[in-house]
Design an enzyme around this catalytic site. Structure first.
Site, PDB file in Angstrom:
ATOM      1  N   PRO A  83       0.791  -1.224   0.000  1.00 12.47           N
ATOM      2  CA  PRO A  83       0.000   0.000   0.000  1.00 12.47           C
ATOM      3  C   PRO A  83       0.828   1.281   0.000  1.00 12.47           C
ATOM      4  CG  PRO A  83      -0.130  -1.102   2.130  1.00 12.47           C
ATOM      5  CD  PRO A  83       0.512  -2.068   1.184  1.00 12.47           C
ATOM      6  N   ASN A  84       0.347   2.221  -0.777  1.00 13.85           N
ATOM      7  CA  ASN A  84       0.891   3.581  -0.877  1.00 13.85           C
ATOM      8  C   ASN A  84       2.206   3.663  -1.652  1.00 13.85           C
ATOM      9  OD1 ASN A  84      -1.232   4.795   0.734  1.00 13.85           O
ATOM     10  ND2 ASN A  84      -0.304   3.730   2.456  1.00 13.85           N
ATOM     11  N   HIS A 139      12.658  -2.350   2.574  1.00 12.44           N
ATOM     12  CA  HIS A 139      12.046  -1.063   2.919  1.00 12.44           C
ATOM     13  C   HIS A 139      12.962   0.035   2.413  1.00 12.44           C
ATOM     14  CE1 HIS A 139       9.159  -3.095   5.439  1.00 12.44           C
ATOM     15  NE2 HIS A 139      10.164  -3.828   5.916  1.00 12.44           N
ATOM     16  N   ARG A 168      12.745   4.890  12.822  1.00  7.20           N
ATOM     17  CA  ARG A 168      11.468   5.610  12.784  1.00  7.20           C
ATOM     18  C   ARG A 168      10.591   5.216  13.984  1.00  7.20           C
ATOM     19  NH1 ARG A 168       9.034   5.140   6.956  1.00  7.20           N
ATOM     20  NH2 ARG A 168       7.786   6.875   7.772  1.00  7.20           N
ATOM     21  N   TYR A 189      10.954   9.052   1.332  1.00  8.53           N
ATOM     22  CA  TYR A 189      10.999   8.017   0.295  1.00  8.53           C
ATOM     23  C   TYR A 189      11.651   8.461  -1.016  1.00  8.53           C
ATOM     24  CZ  TYR A 189       7.780   5.831   3.582  1.00  8.53           C
ATOM     25  OH  TYR A 189       7.229   5.300   4.709  1.00  8.53           O
ATOM     26  N   ARG A 208       4.848  10.882  -2.492  1.00 14.45           N
ATOM     27  CA  ARG A 208       4.503  10.752  -1.088  1.00 14.45           C
ATOM     28  C   ARG A 208       5.740  11.006  -0.204  1.00 14.45           C
ATOM     29  NH1 ARG A 208       4.787   4.725   1.354  1.00 14.45           N
ATOM     30  NH2 ARG A 208       3.801   5.090   3.361  1.00 14.45           N
ATOM     31  N   ASN A 224       8.099  -5.462  -0.561  1.00 14.02           N
ATOM     32  CA  ASN A 224       7.913  -4.321   0.337  1.00 14.02           C
ATOM     33  C   ASN A 224       6.416  -4.249   0.613  1.00 14.02           C
ATOM     34  OD1 ASN A 224       7.725  -1.961   1.739  1.00 14.02           O
ATOM     35  ND2 ASN A 224       8.969  -0.742   0.332  1.00 14.02           N
ATOM     36  N   GLU A 244      12.703  -9.206   2.214  1.00 10.67           N
ATOM     37  CA  GLU A 244      11.875  -8.080   2.664  1.00 10.67           C
ATOM     38  C   GLU A 244      12.662  -6.791   2.486  1.00 10.67           C
ATOM     39  OE1 GLU A 244      10.675  -8.464   6.786  1.00 10.67           O
ATOM     40  OE2 GLU A 244      10.244  -6.314   6.936  1.00 10.67           O
ATOM     41  N   ALA A 273       3.009  -0.646   5.034  1.00 11.35           N
ATOM     42  CA  ALA A 273       2.517  -0.688   6.417  1.00 11.35           C
ATOM     43  C   ALA A 273       1.986  -2.073   6.808  1.00 11.35           C
ATOM     44  CB  ALA A 273       1.431   0.369   6.603  1.00 11.35           C
TER      45      ALA A 273
HETATM   46  C1  DQA Z   1       8.137   1.228   4.094  1.00 10.52           C
HETATM   47  C2  DQA Z   1       8.169   1.452   5.608  1.00 10.52           C
HETATM   48  C3  DQA Z   1       6.798   1.194   6.215  1.00 10.52           C
HETATM   49  O1  DQA Z   1       6.848   1.405   7.614  1.00 10.52           O
HETATM   50  C4  DQA Z   1       5.794   2.164   5.622  1.00 10.52           C
HETATM   51  O2  DQA Z   1       4.517   1.905   6.149  1.00 10.52           O
HETATM   52  C5  DQA Z   1       5.791   2.141   4.143  1.00 10.52           C
HETATM   53  C6  DQA Z   1       7.059   2.059   3.436  1.00 10.52           C
HETATM   54  C7  DQA Z   1       9.479   1.593   3.427  1.00 10.52           C
HETATM   55  O3  DQA Z   1       9.676   1.236   2.261  1.00 10.52           O
HETATM   56  O4  DQA Z   1      10.311   2.263   4.049  1.00 10.52           O
HETATM   57  O5  DQA Z   1       4.745   2.263   3.503  1.00 10.52           O
HETATM   58  O6  DQA Z   1       7.887  -0.151   3.850  1.00 10.52           O
END
Ligand code: DQA
Length: 139
Positions: A9-10, A97, A104, A22, A17, A71, A95, A74
């Site tokens: 998501p996102n 990020h 964070r 990011y 964003r 990835n 995994e 959240a």
């Molecule tokens: C993320 C880190 C997550 O905590 C966050 O909710 C994201 C992006 C990252 O790529 O740093 O959506 O996965």
């Protein structure tokens, strides 16, 4: 070698964003860069904001690719179901990020995926995906 990148998501808003976290580059452009840099890799890319769709894609890619770069955004910190899917499939999952989740908020320190993953890469922006790919190429 067939590798699938799965974004949660996102992450479709990467580049727009919270760019201070990011970065300013979008993911579609970055995928093209990776495909040019690694022409021998059959690189599939899937993004969804919907938990069940991510699970369906893990089930599909998990039995027909050599590796998955995940990835889960959240959902990393909330989804038992995605963690279970990573456990259930055959392909190794890295995994990733973009941000350093441990630098964070505390709720980002826990992952339902890490214990089933082959490894975790965080904090290198879009470069986290490249590092994961290099791992699958044995470099
Ligand atoms: C993320 C880190 C997550 O905590 C966050 O909710 C994201 C992006 C990252 O790529 O740093 O959506 O996965």
């Amino acid at each position: 070698m067939k590798i699938c990148i799965i974004n949660g998501p996102n992450l479709n808003l990467t580049g727009i964003r919270e760019p201070e976290i990011y970065g300013f580059s979008g993911f579609d452009q970055y995928i093209s860069t990776l495909r040019s840099e690694f022409p021998d890799v059959d690189l599939d890319y899937f993004q969804s904001n919907i938990e069940g769709e991510l699970i369906n894609k893990l089930h599909e890619a998990g039995f027909e690719t050599d590796g998955i770069i995940l990835n889960a955004g959240a959902y990393t910190h909330t989804s038992v179901a995605i963690g279970d899917a990573v456990e259930a499939i055959k392909a190794p999952v890295v995994e990733v990020h973009m941000s350093n989740v441990w630098a964070r908020e505390e709720f980002r320190h826990f992952s339902y995926i890490s214990s089933a993953a082959a490894g975790v890469i965080a904090g290198f922006g879009l470069g986290s995906y490249r590092l994961a790919l290099l791992n699958f190429l044995g470099r």
